[in-house]
Motif scaffolding. Structure first.
Motif, PDB file in Angstrom:
ATOM      1  N   ARG A   1     -50.329   4.034 -50.627  1.00  0.00           N
ATOM      2  CA  ARG A   1     -51.745   4.398 -50.625  1.00  0.00           C
ATOM      3  C   ARG A   1     -52.373   4.095 -51.991  1.00  0.00           C
ATOM      4  NH1 ARG A   1     -51.341  10.368 -48.013  1.00  0.00           N
ATOM      5  NH2 ARG A   1     -50.936  10.786 -50.220  1.00  0.00           N
ATOM      6  N   SER A   2     -53.485   3.381 -51.979  1.00  0.00           N
ATOM      7  CA  SER A   2     -54.142   3.028 -53.238  1.00  0.00           C
ATOM      8  C   SER A   2     -54.841   4.218 -53.875  1.00  0.00           C
ATOM      9  CB  SER A   2     -55.161   1.907 -53.004  1.00  0.00           C
ATOM     10  OG  SER A   2     -56.092   2.280 -52.005  1.00  0.00           O
ATOM     11  N   SER A   3     -55.178   5.229 -53.088  1.00  0.00           N
ATOM     12  CA  SER A   3     -55.930   6.372 -53.615  1.00  0.00           C
ATOM     13  C   SER A   3     -55.117   7.226 -54.574  1.00  0.00           C
ATOM     14  CB  SER A   3     -56.443   7.251 -52.461  1.00  0.00           C
ATOM     15  OG  SER A   3     -55.356   7.713 -51.669  1.00  0.00           O
ATOM     16  N   ASP A   4     -53.807   7.337 -54.340  1.00  0.00           N
ATOM     17  CA  ASP A   4     -52.997   8.207 -55.199  1.00  0.00           C
ATOM     18  C   ASP A   4     -51.615   7.635 -55.511  1.00  0.00           C
ATOM     19  OD1 ASP A   4     -51.826   8.424 -52.724  1.00  0.00           O
ATOM     20  OD2 ASP A   4     -52.225  10.561 -52.468  1.00  0.00           O
ATOM     21  N   ASN A   5     -51.365   6.383 -55.106  1.00  0.00           N
ATOM     22  CA  ASN A   5     -50.081   5.719 -55.355  1.00  0.00           C
ATOM     23  C   ASN A   5     -48.914   6.408 -54.661  1.00  0.00           C
ATOM     24  OD1 ASN A   5     -50.285   3.282 -56.602  1.00  0.00           O
ATOM     25  ND2 ASN A   5     -49.986   4.047 -58.661  1.00  0.00           N
ATOM     26  N   ALA A   6     -49.191   7.289 -53.718  1.00  0.00           N
ATOM     27  CA  ALA A   6     -48.128   7.896 -52.913  1.00  0.00           C
ATOM     28  C   ALA A   6     -47.773   6.944 -51.775  1.00  0.00           C
ATOM     29  CB  ALA A   6     -48.580   9.237 -52.354  1.00  0.00           C
ATOM     30  N   PHE A   7     -46.549   7.038 -51.291  1.00  0.00           N
ATOM     31  CA  PHE A   7     -46.193   6.164 -50.174  1.00  0.00           C
ATOM     32  C   PHE A   7     -45.895   6.998 -48.923  1.00  0.00           C
ATOM     33  CE2 PHE A   7     -42.089   6.884 -52.219  1.00  0.00           C
ATOM     34  CZ  PHE A   7     -41.238   7.107 -51.147  1.00  0.00           C
ATOM     35  N   VAL A   8     -46.188   6.387 -47.797  1.00  0.00           N
ATOM     36  CA  VAL A   8     -46.046   7.041 -46.501  1.00  0.00           C
ATOM     37  C   VAL A   8     -45.032   6.261 -45.675  1.00  0.00           C
ATOM     38  CG1 VAL A   8     -47.228   7.678 -44.368  1.00  0.00           C
ATOM     39  CG2 VAL A   8     -48.421   7.872 -46.565  1.00  0.00           C
ATOM     40  N   ILE A   9     -44.164   6.983 -45.025  1.00  0.00           N
ATOM     41  CA  ILE A   9     -43.198   6.377 -44.102  1.00  0.00           C
ATOM     42  C   ILE A   9     -43.522   6.870 -42.701  1.00  0.00           C
ATOM     43  CG2 ILE A   9     -40.755   6.206 -43.472  1.00  0.00           C
ATOM     44  CD1 ILE A   9     -40.055   6.664 -46.390  1.00  0.00           C
ATOM     45  N   ASP A  10     -43.619   5.956 -41.751  1.00  0.00           N
ATOM     46  CA  ASP A  10     -43.989   6.333 -40.389  1.00  0.00           C
ATOM     47  C   ASP A  10     -43.245   5.446 -39.403  1.00  0.00           C
ATOM     48  OD1 ASP A  10     -45.278   7.586 -38.287  1.00  0.00           O
ATOM     49  OD2 ASP A  10     -47.252   7.491 -39.246  1.00  0.00           O
ATOM     50  N   ARG A  11     -43.199   5.913 -38.178  1.00  0.00           N
ATOM     51  CA  ARG A  11     -42.602   5.129 -37.097  1.00  0.00           C
ATOM     52  C   ARG A  11     -43.639   4.955 -35.992  1.00  0.00           C
ATOM     53  NH1 ARG A  11     -37.080   4.399 -36.973  1.00  0.00           N
ATOM     54  NH2 ARG A  11     -35.892   5.518 -38.573  1.00  0.00           N
ATOM     55  N   TRP A  12     -43.949   3.706 -35.687  1.00  0.00           N
ATOM     56  CA  TRP A  12     -44.910   3.444 -34.613  1.00  0.00           C
ATOM     57  C   TRP A  12     -44.775   1.997 -34.180  1.00  0.00           C
ATOM     58  CZ3 TRP A  12     -47.238   6.980 -31.863  1.00  0.00           C
ATOM     59  CH2 TRP A  12     -48.231   6.614 -30.961  1.00  0.00           C
ATOM     60  N   GLY A  13     -44.405   1.791 -32.941  1.00  0.00           N
ATOM     61  CA  GLY A  13     -44.304   0.451 -32.413  1.00  0.00           C
ATOM     62  C   GLY A  13     -42.919  -0.141 -32.487  1.00  0.00           C
ATOM     63  N   LEU A  14     -42.805  -1.328 -31.877  1.00  0.00           N
ATOM     64  CA  LEU A  14     -41.562  -2.086 -31.847  1.00  0.00           C
ATOM     65  C   LEU A  14     -41.783  -3.449 -32.472  1.00  0.00           C
ATOM     66  CD1 LEU A  14     -40.573  -1.315 -28.132  1.00  0.00           C
ATOM     67  CD2 LEU A  14     -39.822  -0.087 -30.193  1.00  0.00           C
ATOM     68  N   SER A  15     -40.717  -4.068 -32.878  1.00  0.00           N
ATOM     69  CA  SER A  15     -40.835  -5.368 -33.537  1.00  0.00           C
ATOM     70  C   SER A  15     -41.418  -6.434 -32.612  1.00  0.00           C
ATOM     71  CB  SER A  15     -39.469  -5.818 -34.049  1.00  0.00           C
ATOM     72  OG  SER A  15     -38.543  -5.941 -32.971  1.00  0.00           O
TER      73      SER A  15
END
Length: 484
Positions: free
Chosen positions: A373-387
């Motif tokens: 995230r550019s707003s706070d340099n924190a990173f998010v890990i998520d699961r959504w979708g297939l390759s």
């Protein structure tokens, strides 16, 4: 406020072996003690609520000049703006100048002053910072006025209205405070609407807030656009069949520019942009063969799309995002963000809603998203979708944040960022081309598919269905350009 003018006075004259040695002192006092300085006034003399002004040290006199602040009309959190403080007068007896300024949101300090120029300095007092003239910034013996120009970085969040308070001095440079003229002024700016290049309306060639029916025909290299504002058809020959299409608003006029990226060796590859603001072609040398250019976006939040590429395994297994920001970058410095690893798929979007494109990748081996995230340099890990899915990222819920979304065998799977809930739509066939866009101008992305020259849309505002023919089966619909 004590403007400490450089006024040379002979304090003591010593005669040593026939040579006179002069000891100097500054005429204006810095404090109640005999200490003297030309570096600037004490803090808290801006005339802001609860603060005094220059008259705490200088006698008030009739004003013959003008004192003003030049500031932006609004601010976007975290952005840097140029501020000017000005003295103007026709009184030629004014021959030295000073000021002190502070930006406040209510009673709290608002923003900061990065790297002040030599004619100014920043002084801290508790939680507040004041910018004022430095010694060289008094401009001794200068008539007509004075100008100080410096940068102000807005608060990182929306703090509401910000008021700049300033007090100033127009001095006669005689070494005492009795003949000086004191001034105060203020200016208030409001938080502006964050300039967001909405990735779901990038195919808006006429700037009316609606995605336009538009296609690229490889057989003749023509862009065919049906402009929704006027319902007029235009045809523009631009690019080659082998180019990668990268239409976006590169010139900041809220209209999509026709643009392509052409692969080549370093210093040869680059973006060809037909700027809608002046109908001129601009070339941006950028990238090299093998790079992925569809992650062009507003990386610095100034409302203009920036040239950008993603390079898989740029250094060892480390992948990189490269972009050339257009905000305060006259020398064209290239920025880079190490993010992702070999085999990741770069993704295009503003996932935190701060008006800046975020570095994001999808890892096919694990079906995991990694978003910085550019707003706070924190990173998010998520699961959504297939390759094997088609990625149809856009703002479907209207919160100015890009939602994770995929198209799979005719079904749309959307994870709404506003409430973190999932919605599903049966719309299309597995062979269709998804054409996400905001066709009804309600600030939300509409789902749609392109099939054999026909456009089938489901409007988010009313859930109304729409069908229209535009193009032929072999055309590339522009709203499909950034779908992976």
């Amino acid at each position: 406020m004590k403007l400490l003018i450089i006024k040379i006075k002979v304090a003591v004259l010593f005669i040593v072996t026939g040579i006179g040695i002069l000891t100097f002192a500054f005429g204006d006092r810095f404090s109640e003690s005999a200490h003297a300085s030309i570096s600037g006034p004490p803090t808290a003399r801006t005339g802001a609520p609860g603060e005094s002004t220059c008259t705490s040290c200088h006698s008030p006199n009739s004003q013959s000049g003008q004192f003003s602040i030049v500031a932006p009309s609004s601010y976007v959190p975290g952005q840097t703006y140029q501020i000017q403080v000005k003295h103007v007068t026709t009184d030629t007896s004014r021959q030295a100048w000073g000021f002190e300024l502070i930006p406040l949101a209510g009673a709290a300090m608002a923003g900061s002053f990065p790297t002040p120029p030599a004619t100014t300095r920043v002084r801290a007092s508790g939680t507040k910072s004041y910018i004022e003239q430095s010694g060289s910034g008094t401009f001794p013996n200068q008539t007509g006025g004075a100008i100080w120009t410096f940068n102000w970085t807005a608060p990182v969040t929306d703090v509401g209205a910000v008021t700049f308070y300033a007090a100033g001095l127009q001095c006669d440079n005689d070494g005492n405070e009795s003949g000086d003229q004191t001034y105060t002024t203020s200016v208030t700016i409001q938080p502006g609407t964050t300039t967001v290049i909405n990735h779901h309306v990038f195919s808006d060639f006429d700037g009316d807030g609606k995605s336009d029916f538009s296609v690229f025909r490889a057989t003749d290299s023509n862009w065919y656009v049906n402009r929704s504002a006027t319902n007029q058809l235009s045809s523009t020959a631009f690019g080659m069949a082998t180019d990668i299409l990268t239409p976006a608003d590169f010139d900041g006029d809220d209209k999509t520019d026709i643009a392509v990226w052409r692969a080549g060796a370093p210093l040869v590859a680059g973006f060809y942009i037909l700027q809608s603001s002046n109908n001129t072609v601009r070339f941006e040398q950028f990238g090299q063969t093998g790079d992925v250019p569809f992650i062009v976006g507003d990386w610095d939040g100034d409302g203009k799309t920036d040239p950008a590429v993603y390079r898989d395994s740029a250094f060892g297994s480390q992948s990189y995002f490269f972009y050339r920001g257009s905000l305060n970058n006259p020398s064209g410095i290239v920025n880079f963000v190490p993010w992702g690893t070999s085999g990741d798929k770069p993704m295009r979007g503003d996932f935190d809603g701060d008006g800046k494109t975020d570095a994001a990748v999808f890892r096919p081996s694990t079906n995991v998203w990694y978003i910085l995230r550019s707003s706070d340099n924190a990173f998010v890990i998520d699961r959504w979708g297939l390759s094997t899915d088609k990625f149809v990222l856009a703002d479907y819920d209207g919160d100015a944040k890009t939602d994770l979304a995929v198209f799979r065998n005719g079904v749309w799977y959307i994870k709404q960022s506003s409430n973190n809930t999932a919605v599903f739509y049966n719309w299309g066939l597995s062979t269709d081309l998804p054409i996400t866009g905001d066709y009804d101008s309600d600030g939300k992305a509409d789902i749609g598919i392109f099939r054999n020259g026909n456009w089938y849309l489901r409007m988010s505002g009313t859930s109304a269905l729409s069908a229209q023919s535009f193009g032929i089966s072999t055309d590339k619909p522009i709203p499909n350009v950034f779908v992976q």
